[in-house]
Design a protein around this motif. Sequence first.
Motif, PDB file in Angstrom:
ATOM      1  N   UNK A 114     -37.648   6.469-114.461  1.00  0.00           N
ATOM      2  CA  UNK A 114     -38.644   5.387-115.376  1.00  0.00           C
ATOM      3  C   UNK A 114     -38.057   3.946-115.496  1.00  0.00           C
ATOM      4  N   UNK A 115     -36.606   3.900-115.529  1.00  0.00           N
ATOM      5  CA  UNK A 115     -36.173   2.490-115.591  1.00  0.00           C
ATOM      6  C   UNK A 115     -36.505   1.548-114.375  1.00  0.00           C
ATOM      7  N   UNK A 116     -36.081   2.015-113.117  1.00  0.00           N
ATOM      8  CA  UNK A 116     -36.642   1.174-112.071  1.00  0.00           C
ATOM      9  C   UNK A 116     -38.188   0.981-111.885  1.00  0.00           C
ATOM     10  N   UNK A 117     -39.246   2.058-112.300  1.00  0.00           N
ATOM     11  CA  UNK A 117     -40.496   1.828-112.513  1.00  0.00           C
ATOM     12  C   UNK A 117     -40.824   0.718-113.435  1.00  0.00           C
ATOM     13  N   UNK A 118     -40.136   0.718-114.534  1.00  0.00           N
ATOM     14  CA  UNK A 118     -40.378  -0.415-115.635  1.00  0.00           C
ATOM     15  C   UNK A 118     -39.867  -1.632-115.000  1.00  0.00           C
ATOM     16  N   UNK A 119     -39.003  -1.705-114.476  1.00  0.00           N
ATOM     17  CA  UNK A 119     -38.435  -2.815-113.777  1.00  0.00           C
ATOM     18  C   UNK A 119     -39.574  -3.587-112.704  1.00  0.00           C
ATOM     19  N   UNK A 120     -40.222  -2.605-112.013  1.00  0.00           N
ATOM     20  CA  UNK A 120     -41.145  -3.030-111.232  1.00  0.00           C
ATOM     21  C   UNK A 120     -42.370  -3.590-111.969  1.00  0.00           C
ATOM     22  N   UNK A 121     -42.714  -3.017-113.022  1.00  0.00           N
ATOM     23  CA  UNK A 121     -43.807  -3.410-113.816  1.00  0.00           C
ATOM     24  C   UNK A 121     -43.418  -4.948-114.333  1.00  0.00           C
ATOM     25  N   UNK A 122     -42.151  -5.050-114.959  1.00  0.00           N
ATOM     26  CA  UNK A 122     -41.785  -6.486-115.393  1.00  0.00           C
ATOM     27  C   UNK A 122     -41.792  -7.545-114.243  1.00  0.00           C
ATOM     28  N   UNK A 123     -41.213  -7.099-113.176  1.00  0.00           N
ATOM     29  CA  UNK A 123     -41.432  -8.222-112.068  1.00  0.00           C
ATOM     30  C   UNK A 123     -43.086  -8.404-111.579  1.00  0.00           C
ATOM     31  N   UNK A 124     -43.663  -7.421-111.658  1.00  0.00           N
ATOM     32  CA  UNK A 124     -45.181  -7.795-111.461  1.00  0.00           C
ATOM     33  C   UNK A 124     -45.786  -8.335-112.265  1.00  0.00           C
TER      34      UNK A 124
END
Length: 558
Positions: free
Chosen positions: A409-419
């Motif tokens: 979930x953390x990597x997915x959330x980092x992806x959301x933040x960058x997007x």
Amino acid sequence: MQSIAIVLFGIVGMLFGWFVYSKFIASKIFQMDDSIITPAHRLKDGVDFVPTNKLVLWGHHFTSVAGAAPIVGPAIAVYWGWVPAVLWVVFGTIFFAGVHDMGALWASSRHQGKSMGALSESVIGKRTRSLFMIVVFLVLLMVNAVFGVVIANSFVSQPTAVLPAWAAIVFALIIGQLLHRNFNIIMLCLFGVVALYLSVYAGSAMPLALPSEMFGLSDKANWIIILFIYAAIASLLPVWVLLQPRDFINGVQLLVGLLLLYGAVFMFMPDITAPAFNTQMALDTPSIIPLLFVTIACGAVSGFHGIVSSGTSSKQLNKDTDARFVGYLGAVGEGCLALITIVAVSGVTLALSPAEWHEVYSHLGAGSVGAFITGGSNLIQAGWGIPKELASTLLAVMVVLFAGTTMDSGVRLQRYIIQEWGDIYDIKWIKNGVVATLLAVACCLLLAFGAGGSSGSGGMIIWPLFGSTNQILASLTLLVLSVMLIKMGKPAKYTLIPMVFVLTMAFFAGLLKLAEYYQQGNWLLVIIDAIVLIVCVLVMLEAWSVIAKYKQVKKQNG
């Protein structure tokens, strides 16, 4: 017998929180309403926005926010004594964590599934959004880089956990496909539990390990790389393919683990060996205030939960009222895990006498996960007659799988933040999911290997900042909720009071750490800590300005 009293106190408190307090907050303060269409339906894309059964979503949410933290924090903090640890876990869960997690999920769902960082723009202002998202990204970077090390260390030290940890991914892929085809959820639950525990049994008899050196790197470093490759792939898959079913299996596994541990307490009724208040601490032990309140985060209140609530969970919320079930009950699950951890590391199952307990807990930081696995496996063996080796593997797998789902979930959330940064600053190329994921993983690996060399343990260098930074983030999330409620004309004291308390403790802890890092000459931590503290002050000033202007306008309008 003291263990029974601790458990009963915690259970009664959690039941009050769920049946009374959470119901009041959800209906009277947040005014949850199922006639409101959630982002999961309005923005449904089959990848991130997917309406999800609340039981499945609870499994995802709980295991994503839990990780190893509700075990590690209490297992360390018991050094100050089991009484303060128990009180903070129980009251923190009821009045802090439950409201924080449910509130972040509710607020995000009411604002198109935006993260708390992006949401802070519409609630407070643009400058707040930019500042808030810096803290969010730092927390995610810390969690992902460190949890990769935690899992890798577990694989190296407990090779019996390797087979069931990877087998769980295969089971999750199968269950995800069957859930998507509307198979009976109870039958799938039974399949998942049976398959997982068969793999635990197989793993205890068939340990797996990487070569001690491969491609010029240690086995731990190679595990870290493998884990981030997996996390990158997993974060790009639709949530129903792997994330939801994997977390669902882990949620069920936790329930089984809790039943085994709590059941063992009632059958074995162990005495407590640890002191209620420790008076034999090492001379360099820091003060319990404020350090207790940042050492136990998950299990009492944690800023990381707000990231998950407003990141992945809000995009899967089927109904508005499901936010109470998923958010508050997820916090209760964590509180229950933290509570039984305290019992496991405080009782005769870990040490037969107070003197032996003090040998295990010779200083702050001793014990931790190792003490939980030892104490917990002895407790299960004493209560249920399960062989200690099998019980140890079961608990080690629980820790690894929780850390793994948090990393997913953390990597997915980092992806959301960058997007989201791509949307905010109109940088089109980082809006792409693959590019954003690669950037997220690259940041984690750069920290892991850039700061830690070939060991890949670089995340540990900034990990000491996690406690205060994470709790500052929790207070900022509660601040955003408070401003929202004030603007809605609703009582904000139920979020403001926890916010003031958590902020005071976290900010004080951050200042103490800043002085410590300065004396050590650790300039990297000095700079990062100072940035977090300055950001916190600026966000608070922005929020105060917004509230003051709102009240002035309201007064003028009569």
